[in-house]
Design an enzyme around this catalytic site. Structure first.
Site, PDB file in Angstrom:
ATOM      1  N   ASP A 160       0.831  -1.206   0.000  1.00  0.00           N
ATOM      2  CA  ASP A 160       0.000   0.000   0.000  1.00  0.00           C
ATOM      3  C   ASP A 160       0.867   1.260   0.000  1.00  0.00           C
ATOM      4  O   ASP A 160       1.917   1.297   0.634  1.00  0.00           O
ATOM      5  CB  ASP A 160      -0.888  -0.026   1.254  1.00  0.00           C
ATOM      6  CG  ASP A 160      -2.003   0.985   1.206  1.00  0.00           C
ATOM      7  OD1 ASP A 160      -2.903   0.820   0.361  1.00  0.00           O
ATOM      8  OD2 ASP A 160      -1.983   1.931   2.009  1.00  0.00           O
ATOM      9  N   GLU A 189       0.669  -0.554  -4.971  1.00  0.00           N
ATOM     10  CA  GLU A 189      -0.554   0.245  -5.161  1.00  0.00           C
ATOM     11  C   GLU A 189      -0.143   1.650  -5.584  1.00  0.00           C
ATOM     12  O   GLU A 189       0.079   2.530  -4.763  1.00  0.00           O
ATOM     13  CB  GLU A 189      -1.368   0.287  -3.860  1.00  0.00           C
ATOM     14  CG  GLU A 189      -2.677   1.050  -3.990  1.00  0.00           C
ATOM     15  CD  GLU A 189      -2.829   2.171  -2.979  1.00  0.00           C
ATOM     16  OE1 GLU A 189      -3.888   2.804  -2.959  1.00  0.00           O
ATOM     17  OE2 GLU A 189      -1.881   2.440  -2.210  1.00  0.00           O
TER      18      GLU A 189
END
Length: 210
Positions: A160, A189
């Site tokens: 992330d 991401e």
């Protein structure tokens, strides 16, 4: 592909308080290992989502630095601007005035990867020799990677907000993960043009947003 599974007080589980244990809402580490055996027996590989640029406010190192300030051995794990935090909190309290946190959300303090640079300026550094790595933080996260690859037997990481972590760290992360499981899959991401991250130094792929 699982969203974050680690112990966290938040519903989204991106604000980790313990990277080494499954959140009790989902089960136990032993139960996860059993599920992994079943999935692997059916040819299914598993990727788990982790946010390594920030932790939860309940995270042990943040709590220690919150209570003890510069006397805490974890104080430099975070970018403190002012300490201590007022008690009680004033009505106009802004966490980001006191410590670096994810987009101003005080419940997610950012980890400090470079001891010489601010959070915003450390992320573009590719050469570790140009950084002053916070090796306590780096080694802690690499230990987390070790644990989930070796002990929990996952097959990769969905990472992330990796653009908010220095490039040089992801090179170390990739080297560690691939040394343990060469076919482990690393996906970042990234919402914008991600060409810089997709090579043999960082990730195998990125999320297909843009």
């Amino acid at each position: 592909y699982f969203n974050p599974l680690v112990h966290s007080a938040s519903n989204h589980k991106y604000a980790a308080l313990d990277f080494f244990n499954l959140d009790p809402h989902f089960g136990t580490n032993d139960e996860f290992r059993e599920i992994m055996k079943i999935l692997h027996s059916k040819g299914i590989k598993v990727i788990v989502d982790f946010a390594f640029n920030h932790v939860g406010i309940e995270f042990f190192a943040f709590q220690d630095s919150l209570k003890n300030g510069k006397k805490s051995k974890y104080y430099n794990w975070f970018e403190w601007k002012k300490w201590p935090i007022p008690d009680p909190l004033p009505p106009d309290f802004k966490p980001s005035d006191y410590y670096e946190c994810w987009w101003g959300f005080g419940e997610m303090p950012n980890l400090n990867f470079d001891l010489d640079r601010s959070n915003a300026s450390e992320n573009s550094i590719k050469n570790i020799e140009e950084a002053n790595p916070n090796m306590d933080v780096v080694n802690y996260i690499l230990d987390v990677a070790d644990y989930w690859i070796k002990d929990m037997d996952i097959d990769g990481f969905r990472l992330d907000v990796p653009n908010e972590v220095p490039f040089w760290f992801w090179k170390l992360f990739r080297e560690r993960v691939k040394s343990l499981k060469p076919d482990a899959y690393l996906v970042g991401e990234l919402w914008s043009n991600a060409v810089e991250w997709v090579n043999n130094e960082y990730f195998d792929a990125v999320m297909n947003y843009a």
